[in-house]
Scaffold this motif. Structure first.
Motif, PDB file in Angstrom:
ATOM      1  N   PHE A 175      47.627   8.258  40.672  1.00  0.00           N
ATOM      2  CA  PHE A 175      48.533   7.169  40.985  1.00  0.00           C
ATOM      3  C   PHE A 175      49.410   7.364  42.216  1.00  0.00           C
ATOM      4  O   PHE A 175      49.642   6.415  42.936  1.00  0.00           O
ATOM      5  N   PRO A 176      49.921   8.530  42.483  1.00  0.00           N
ATOM      6  CA  PRO A 176      50.836   8.600  43.632  1.00  0.00           C
ATOM      7  C   PRO A 176      50.128   8.334  44.958  1.00  0.00           C
ATOM      8  O   PRO A 176      48.900   8.311  45.046  1.00  0.00           O
ATOM      9  N   LEU A 177      50.934   8.152  45.961  1.00  0.00           N
ATOM     10  CA  LEU A 177      50.439   7.900  47.315  1.00  0.00           C
ATOM     11  C   LEU A 177      49.419   8.959  47.733  1.00  0.00           C
ATOM     12  O   LEU A 177      48.350   8.631  48.224  1.00  0.00           O
ATOM     13  N   GLU A 178      49.731  10.236  47.531  1.00  0.00           N
ATOM     14  CA  GLU A 178      48.828  11.306  47.952  1.00  0.00           C
ATOM     15  C   GLU A 178      47.513  11.283  47.184  1.00  0.00           C
ATOM     16  O   GLU A 178      46.467  11.603  47.727  1.00  0.00           O
ATOM     17  N   GLY A 179      47.557  10.911  45.912  1.00  0.00           N
ATOM     18  CA  GLY A 179      46.335  10.847  45.111  1.00  0.00           C
ATOM     19  C   GLY A 179      45.384   9.787  45.640  1.00  0.00           C
ATOM     20  O   GLY A 179      44.178  10.013  45.760  1.00  0.00           O
TER      21      GLY A 179
ATOM     22  N   LEU B 249      40.509   8.172  48.566  1.00  0.00           N
ATOM     23  CA  LEU B 249      39.840   7.365  49.586  1.00  0.00           C
ATOM     24  C   LEU B 249      39.265   8.247  50.682  1.00  0.00           C
ATOM     25  O   LEU B 249      38.164   7.983  51.180  1.00  0.00           O
ATOM     26  N   SER B 250      39.960   9.304  51.040  1.00  0.00           N
ATOM     27  CA  SER B 250      39.439  10.210  52.063  1.00  0.00           C
ATOM     28  C   SER B 250      38.095  10.782  51.655  1.00  0.00           C
ATOM     29  O   SER B 250      37.222  11.002  52.485  1.00  0.00           O
ATOM     30  N   GLY B 251      37.917  10.997  50.351  1.00  0.00           N
ATOM     31  CA  GLY B 251      36.667  11.549  49.855  1.00  0.00           C
ATOM     32  C   GLY B 251      35.504  10.575  49.883  1.00  0.00           C
ATOM     33  O   GLY B 251      34.351  10.989  49.921  1.00  0.00           O
ATOM     34  N   ILE B 252      35.776   9.262  49.893  1.00  0.00           N
ATOM     35  CA  ILE B 252      34.671   8.299  49.869  1.00  0.00           C
ATOM     36  C   ILE B 252      34.421   7.624  51.211  1.00  0.00           C
ATOM     37  O   ILE B 252      33.368   7.033  51.406  1.00  0.00           O
TER      38      ILE B 252
ATOM     39  N   ASN C  88      48.618   0.072  42.224  1.00  0.00           N
ATOM     40  CA  ASN C  88      50.023  -0.178  42.557  1.00  0.00           C
ATOM     41  C   ASN C  88      50.225  -0.068  44.072  1.00  0.00           C
ATOM     42  O   ASN C  88      49.319   0.333  44.811  1.00  0.00           O
ATOM     43  N   ASP C  89      51.394  -0.443  44.533  1.00  0.00           N
ATOM     44  CA  ASP C  89      51.666  -0.491  45.966  1.00  0.00           C
ATOM     45  C   ASP C  89      51.705   0.887  46.609  1.00  0.00           C
ATOM     46  O   ASP C  89      51.281   1.053  47.754  1.00  0.00           O
ATOM     47  N   LEU C  90      52.215   1.894  45.900  1.00  0.00           N
ATOM     48  CA  LEU C  90      52.239   3.241  46.479  1.00  0.00           C
ATOM     49  C   LEU C  90      50.822   3.735  46.759  1.00  0.00           C
ATOM     50  O   LEU C  90      50.572   4.381  47.788  1.00  0.00           O
ATOM     51  N   MET C  91      49.891   3.435  45.874  1.00  0.00           N
ATOM     52  CA  MET C  91      48.500   3.806  46.123  1.00  0.00           C
ATOM     53  C   MET C  91      47.977   3.079  47.361  1.00  0.00           C
ATOM     54  O   MET C  91      47.231   3.653  48.159  1.00  0.00           O
ATOM     55  N   ALA C  92      48.375   1.825  47.541  1.00  0.00           N
ATOM     56  CA  ALA C  92      47.946   1.064  48.721  1.00  0.00           C
ATOM     57  C   ALA C  92      48.451   1.734  49.998  1.00  0.00           C
ATOM     58  O   ALA C  92      47.735   1.780  51.001  1.00  0.00           O
ATOM     59  N   PHE C  93      49.655   2.291  49.970  1.00  0.00           N
ATOM     60  CA  PHE C  93      50.176   2.992  51.151  1.00  0.00           C
ATOM     61  C   PHE C  93      49.316   4.211  51.467  1.00  0.00           C
ATOM     62  O   PHE C  93      49.017   4.506  52.628  1.00  0.00           O
ATOM     63  N   GLY C  94      48.897   4.957  50.439  1.00  0.00           N
ATOM     64  CA  GLY C  94      48.026   6.108  50.648  1.00  0.00           C
ATOM     65  C   GLY C  94      46.681   5.694  51.208  1.00  0.00           C
ATOM     66  O   GLY C  94      46.119   6.360  52.093  1.00  0.00           O
ATOM     67  N   VAL C  95      46.141   4.585  50.718  1.00  0.00           N
ATOM     68  CA  VAL C  95      44.873   4.049  51.210  1.00  0.00           C
ATOM     69  C   VAL C  95      45.006   3.654  52.685  1.00  0.00           C
ATOM     70  O   VAL C  95      44.147   3.973  53.510  1.00  0.00           O
ATOM     71  N   MET C  96      46.102   2.981  53.027  1.00  0.00           N
ATOM     72  CA  MET C  96      46.308   2.556  54.417  1.00  0.00           C
ATOM     73  C   MET C  96      46.435   3.767  55.348  1.00  0.00           C
ATOM     74  O   MET C  96      45.918   3.747  56.468  1.00  0.00           O
ATOM     75  N   LYS C  97      47.071   4.823  54.867  1.00  0.00           N
ATOM     76  CA  LYS C  97      47.195   6.047  55.664  1.00  0.00           C
ATOM     77  C   LYS C  97      45.827   6.662  55.922  1.00  0.00           C
ATOM     78  O   LYS C  97      45.494   7.018  57.058  1.00  0.00           O
TER      79      LYS C  97
ATOM     80  N   ARG D 241      41.278   7.535  60.004  1.00  0.00           N
ATOM     81  CA  ARG D 241      39.848   7.523  60.299  1.00  0.00           C
ATOM     82  C   ARG D 241      39.447   6.386  61.239  1.00  0.00           C
ATOM     83  O   ARG D 241      38.278   6.087  61.391  1.00  0.00           O
ATOM     84  N   GLY D 242      40.433   5.750  61.850  1.00  0.00           N
ATOM     85  CA  GLY D 242      40.159   4.737  62.854  1.00  0.00           C
ATOM     86  C   GLY D 242      39.910   3.337  62.329  1.00  0.00           C
ATOM     87  O   GLY D 242      39.569   2.443  63.099  1.00  0.00           O
ATOM     88  N   TYR D 243      40.087   3.123  61.032  1.00  0.00           N
ATOM     89  CA  TYR D 243      39.951   1.771  60.491  1.00  0.00           C
ATOM     90  C   TYR D 243      41.254   1.016  60.725  1.00  0.00           C
ATOM     91  O   TYR D 243      42.329   1.575  60.611  1.00  0.00           O
TER      92      TYR D 243
END
Length: 130
Positions: free
Chosen positions: A12-16, A21-24, A38-47, A52-54
């Protein structure tokens, strides 16, 4: 129908979410949008996407769930789903009192979609990936 190969579980956290996502990314799965728990996960995904240039939302749209105050502070501003917490609390307390005399009943709470900048409209043509 839901394609179960596109459903990924992560922490659940941002880092998780960032690690998951980094793995896939770079795999064989092609997707145009990500919806997080949740929104914190979305922040981790956006990071992870940005590193990776997306480009969000040009390459991949990102949407969260919570509508926390930080959604307006990130760039691009996060599209999210908001649950009316006051209504949720009132209905929960009412259900506790009613349960003791009437048994359990199902309650429905209508969330709201808060459209900001992290999602493209589905009608828009998507540019070619980098």
């Amino acid at each position: 129908p839901v394609d179960r190969e596109l459903v990924v579980e992560g922490d659940f956290p941002l880092e998780g979410a960032y690690r998951t996502l980094s793995g896939i990314l770079g795999g064989e799965v092609d997707f145009t949008a990500i919806f997080t728990f949740n929104d914190l996960m979305a922040f981790g995904v956006m990071k992870a996407l940005g590193e990776r240039g997306y480009r969000v939302p040009d390459d991949i749209s990102v949407m969260g769930y919570d509508n926390i105050f930080m959604d307006d502070l990130v760039t691009p501003r996060l599209t999210t789903v908001a649950t009316p917490l006051g209504e949720l609390g009132r209905k929960s307390v009412r259900m506790l009192f009613e349960r003791s005399r009437d048994g359990c009943r199902k309650q429905i709470i209508d969330p709201s979609l808060i459209v900001r900048e992290s999602c493209r409209r589905w009608e828009e043509e998507r540019p070619e990936k980098k």
